[in-house]
Write an enzyme that holds these catalytic residues in place. Structure first.
Site, PDB file in Angstrom:
ATOM      1  N   GLU A 161     -35.984  26.623  63.737  1.00 47.07           N
ATOM      2  CA  GLU A 161     -36.934  25.559  62.922  1.00 47.07           C
ATOM      3  C   GLU A 161     -37.909  26.440  62.499  1.00 47.07           C
ATOM      4  OE1 GLU A 161     -35.472  22.837  62.742  1.00 47.07           O
ATOM      5  OE2 GLU A 161     -33.919  22.573  64.224  1.00 47.07           O
ATOM      6  N   SER A 166     -37.597  21.285  56.212  1.00 49.08           N
ATOM      7  CA  SER A 166     -36.918  20.393  57.452  1.00 49.08           C
ATOM      8  C   SER A 166     -35.855  21.331  57.938  1.00 49.08           C
ATOM      9  CB  SER A 166     -36.480  19.118  57.117  1.00 49.08           C
ATOM     10  OG  SER A 166     -35.445  19.036  55.767  1.00 49.08           O
ATOM     11  N   CYS A 167     -35.458  20.955  59.347  1.00 52.55           N
ATOM     12  CA  CYS A 167     -34.143  21.445  59.751  1.00 52.55           C
ATOM     13  C   CYS A 167     -34.158  20.578  61.325  1.00 52.55           C
ATOM     14  CB  CYS A 167     -34.415  22.640  60.320  1.00 52.55           C
ATOM     15  SG  CYS A 167     -33.583  23.966  58.897  1.00 52.55           S
ATOM     16  N   ASP A 168     -33.157  20.392  61.889  1.00 57.70           N
ATOM     17  CA  ASP A 168     -33.011  19.446  62.978  1.00 57.70           C
ATOM     18  C   ASP A 168     -31.997  20.461  63.946  1.00 57.70           C
ATOM     19  OD1 ASP A 168     -34.706  16.948  62.748  1.00 57.70           O
ATOM     20  OD2 ASP A 168     -33.669  17.335  60.820  1.00 57.70           O
ATOM     21  N   ASN A 190     -39.330  20.149  62.815  1.00 57.52           N
ATOM     22  CA  ASN A 190     -40.216  21.146  62.416  1.00 57.52           C
ATOM     23  C   ASN A 190     -41.709  20.940  62.978  1.00 57.52           C
ATOM     24  OD1 ASN A 190     -38.292  20.738  59.504  1.00 57.52           O
ATOM     25  ND2 ASN A 190     -38.683  22.899  60.113  1.00 57.52           N
TER      26      ASN A 190
END
Length: 415
Positions: free
Chosen positions: A94, A7-9, A189
């Site tokens: 991402e 994950s990342c945002d 993602n």
């Protein structure tokens, strides 16, 4: 298939989404939970014609001039998860999977491309052209975490400056980009660019048609054509986080401030503030980019994990910059396990001073609660002063010392 990304945002608010005439950028970097993220500054530099730069795994031709940059990065690699340059450009990346296979060979990491875009681009558009040019020439690939186990992915990017934002999504050496000029936007993602493509790789549609992924008729949707048919479960879960991030942005649409962006990055219910068994939010960043070029940009970094238990500290580019060794990890030179072959055969301690103090003060579910309340109060006071400075109501202190002083104060509180 190697292990999928977790994950990342990334988030951006452009007027009229922002409360003031600012562009607001934010990112959570979600990585292996024991990975240390450092914050490093590199000054603008000239480079001799024909020189090269050693990235994480490969060397490429160096630009004749690189901009000053501040980076939040996993301490073992050359690139960065997110950062800014002196020209008012911010970039975050991402991890994604696509129908294009991940190249097992070592090439440029997406994080290398973040740093290269910042060092060489004086606008979001220029940085996008830097990244796509290097991507087409050198490709993307290589281990994306400090382990001998395979972990690689393709990348999407959010590139932002004082006037506009660009979403850049890649599949191997192919790419598509969407321009954003107003309102709020987030990426996670997954591929999000549908038919609203502003620019693209010259062979994008031809490759898609040759592979049988697109008939060549009707509208072309990048996300529909290049998203994997059977995405990993964790990528399906990322859709929930993307929807949650969109909802939080829409909730504050028209009133987004740096403080609002920090609250979004600290949101646990949506999963944006991640704290799982294997992965967590290891670093966070929020930037204020005033539309007025005479007003300085302000970039906030935690340099510690879990923004719900960390403090955002302001950084402003200045002619006088003091090195902040307290958020820089130890260096191991040629003996570093990322440099020796075969790579990653042993572990080294990359904890910097602030990271160690933060971990000691916040270990356990209730540890450091009153301390965190005090630090959060100081953060809010700092935000008020920064906002007043940006509005011209008060004079700023010596800007080169700002980040250093905040880190020093935080460490003293933890001790």
């Amino acid at each position: 298939m190697a292990e999928p990304p977790r994950s990342c945002d990334c988030f951006v608010s452009l007027p009229p989404g922002s409360k003031e005439d600012y562009v607001i950028f934010g990112k959570n970097s979600d990585r292996p939970r024991d990975e240390v993220q450092e914050v490093v500054y590199f000054p603008a530099s000239p480079h001799a014609p024909g020189s090269t730069v050693e990235c994480t795994y490969i060397s490429i031709p160096q630009a004749e001039h690189t901009h000053a940059v501040v980076l939040s990065r996993p301490a073992w690699l050359w690139g960065a998860e997110m950062g800014a340059n002196e020209q008012g450009v911010c970039i975050g990346n991402e991890a994604v999977w696509t129908k294009e296979p991940v190249d097992p060979e070592e090439a440029l990491l997406g994080m290398d491309l973040v740093r290269l875009g910042l060092e060489r681009g004086d606008s979001a558009w220029a940085a996008l052209n830097v990244i796509t040019g290097l991507l087409e020439q050198h490709g993307q690939g290589g281990a994306c975490r400090e382990t001998a186990e395979p972990f690689s992915y393709h990348n999407t990017f959010l590139l932002v400056d004082r006037q506009e934002a660009w979403v850049l999504e890649t599949a191997g050496k192919l790419w598509a980009a969407q321009k954003v000029t107003e309102g709020v936007k987030n990426i996670s993602n997954q591929l999000t660019i549908g038919t609203e493509i502003s620019t693209e790789h010259s062979e994008l549609r031809a490759v898609a048609q040759a592979q049988g992924w697109w008939s060549g008729e009707g509208d072309f949707s990048f996300s529909a054509v290049f998203s994997p048919d059977n995405p990993p479960a964790r990528m399906e879960m990322a859709k929930q986080r993307y929807v949650g991030g969109t909802a939080l942005l829409q909730q504050h649409n028209g009133s987004v401030t740096a403080e609002v962006m920090m609250s979004i990055l600290r949101d646990k219910a949506s999963g944006i503030c991640m704290d799982s068994e294997g992965f967590c939010t290891t670093g966070s960043m929020v930037s204020i980019l005033p539309r007025n070029p005479d007003v300085p940009c302000v970039h906030f970094f935690t340099a510690t994990p879990n923004p719900s238990r960390s403090v955002f500290k302001p950084f402003i580019f200045s002619e006088r910059m003091r090195p902040v060794n307290m958020v820089m990890s130890p260096q191991y030179g040629p003996d570093d396990p990322v440099r020796t072959q075969p790579r990653f055969q042993h572990q080294v301690d990359r904890k910097h001073e602030l990271y160690k103090a933060h971990q000691t003060a916040t270990i356990g579910p209730d540890a450091g609660v009153s301390l965190q309340e005090t630090m959060r109060y100081l953060e809010s006071q700092c935000l008020e002063e920064i906002e007043a400075m940006l509005r011209g109501e008060i004079q700023g202190q010596e800007l080169g010392d700002l980040f250093f002083d905040c880190v020093d104060t935080e460490i003293k509180f933890y001790q």
